[in-house]
Design a protein around this motif. Structure first.
Motif, PDB file in Angstrom:
ATOM      1  N   SER A 287       0.823  -1.214   0.000  1.00 45.80           N
ATOM      2  CA  SER A 287       0.000   0.000   0.000  1.00 45.80           C
ATOM      3  C   SER A 287       0.857   1.264   0.000  1.00 45.80           C
ATOM      4  N   VAL A 290       1.750   1.606  -3.726  1.00 45.30           N
ATOM      5  CA  VAL A 290       0.606   1.936  -4.589  1.00 45.30           C
ATOM      6  C   VAL A 290      -0.458   2.623  -3.740  1.00 45.30           C
ATOM      7  N   PRO A 291      -0.215   3.856  -3.337  1.00 43.44           N
ATOM      8  CA  PRO A 291      -1.189   4.559  -2.490  1.00 43.44           C
ATOM      9  C   PRO A 291      -2.515   4.737  -3.216  1.00 43.44           C
ATOM     10  N   GLY A 292      -3.558   4.697  -2.451  1.00 41.74           N
ATOM     11  CA  GLY A 292      -4.889   4.846  -3.030  1.00 41.74           C
ATOM     12  C   GLY A 292      -5.636   3.538  -3.149  1.00 41.74           C
ATOM     13  N   VAL A 293      -4.904   2.420  -3.165  1.00 44.60           N
ATOM     14  CA  VAL A 293      -5.552   1.108  -3.224  1.00 44.60           C
ATOM     15  C   VAL A 293      -5.871   0.672  -1.798  1.00 44.60           C
ATOM     16  N   PRO A 294      -7.117   0.346  -1.502  1.00 43.36           N
ATOM     17  CA  PRO A 294      -7.473  -0.058  -0.139  1.00 43.36           C
ATOM     18  C   PRO A 294      -6.654  -1.262   0.325  1.00 43.36           C
TER      19      PRO A 294
END
Length: 350
Positions: A287, A290-294
């Protein structure tokens, strides 16, 4: 292996009760009955102890009372066990030899449910391992959780179906191991779901206005954990299918049975412990990249990939057995086609 006396003795010598033994007297037969009786009593004691411990856990944890108040929890638990059940069914159908009796499969499932209590007790007793700084939780997974849980699942297979004559091929071990994994996952799901539900059905019915409201509230409260457990459950099936396969291999290789069983447990425990270690780390680390993916989505992705890899390895192992089985039987069939009845004109075989 023979005693030196038996090795050098003439075949005509009677070495009964000297260097050889067979049941001849009434005392010998009594000894056999006593031994078998002790084994039966021991197995029954283990089962009874499993029942007692599980009932205590359900009572102390409050899970039993919550289930009585809110029976819809069992529906959530059943729903969460569906993926594991589908996987166990697939492994069952890969058995190319003979279909396993439903009674033995059910017995394995029930025994695994009962013996889960053993794992809970041992994990609790050795929970202090987690207190070691930095590596405590990892040691706990690799030295306690993995080996203990895989051992109790294998115990469910060894205690009953393994001793049955219908356990008649190596691959049967994978089938019964998968069923033991399903049983363990089922009771584990029940305990996890009840721990995460805070409101019993009696309160839900009062606050939500009836039976339908109670069902809805229960699903909303426990649906997320049920979904999470639904993905985690198949892992138990895969791990114990590996261990069960090697238990089956041990049954037909008695001279090396101990090391073979140990190999299966080492494989299953390692896969299990590695999953427990990584599942709490990898989604969080990914995470950050890849920020933004829950994180929940990343968790689901990790579980699917990790378990998928080892399911594929198990699939290849089962396919290798299937190929060997087909080759052996096709070779036997081809040989039988060339066998013809001898006549009086055929030369005698020397």
């Amino acid at each position: 292996m023979k005693d030196p006396v038996e090795t050098r003795a003439d075949d005509s010598e009677d070495l009964y009760d000297i260097a050889d033994w067979e049941p001849r007297t009434a005392l010998d037969r009594l000894a056999i009955r006593t031994y078998r009786g002790i084994l039966r009593a021991g197995r029954r004691f283990v089962v009874a102890l499993g029942v007692f411990i599980l009932l205590v856990i359900l009572a102390v944890s409050g899970a039993g009372g919550l289930i009585i108040d809110d029976p819809f929890i069992l529906g959530l638990a059943a729903f969460s066990a569906v993926p594991a059940g589908v996987l166990a069914l697939y492994i069952y159908r890969t058995d190319i030899t003979t279909r396993e009796p439903p009674g033995l499969l059910l017995a394995t499932f029930v025994l695994s449910v009962l013996f889960a209590g053993f794992a809970a007790i041992i994990n609790t007793v050795f929970g202090f391992v987690q207190l070691f700084p930095l590596v405590g939780i990892v040691l706990f997974f690799y030295l306690v959780v993995g080996p203990v849980e895989e051992s109790v699942k294998l115990l469910a297979v060894w205690l009953y179906p393994y001793r049955d004559s219908r356990f008649d091929s190596v691959v049967d071990g994978a089938v019964y191991g998968a069923m033991a994994g399903l049983g363990f996952a089922a009771i584990e799901n029940v305990l996890y779901i009840t721990q995460n539900l805070q409101t019993p059905a009696s309160v839900l019915l009062q606050t939500s206005g009836g039976l339908v409201g109670g069902v809805t509230e229960t699903i909303q409260a426990g649906g997320q954990i049920a979904a999470v457990r639904g993905l985690a459950g198949p892992g138990h099936v895969v791990y114990s299918a590996f261990a069960g396969y090697y238990l089956g291999l041990a049954k037909f290789n008695r001279e090396n049975a101990g090391p073979i069983v140990a190999k299966g447990l080492l494989i299953a425990a390692f896969i299990h412990a590695t999953y427990n270690t990584l599942v709490g780390l990898v989604p969080g680390l990914v995470s950050l990249l890849v920020p933004g993916v829950p994180v929940l989505v990343l968790f689901f992705g990790f579980v699917v990939v990790y378990q998928g890899v080892f399911l594929y390895i198990l699939y290849r192992k089962l396919k290798r057995y299937e190929a060997a089985y087909r080759q052996a039987h096709e070779g036997a069939e081809r040989a039988s086609e060339f066998e013809v009845e001898k006549t009086e004109f055929d030369p005698a075989t020397r």
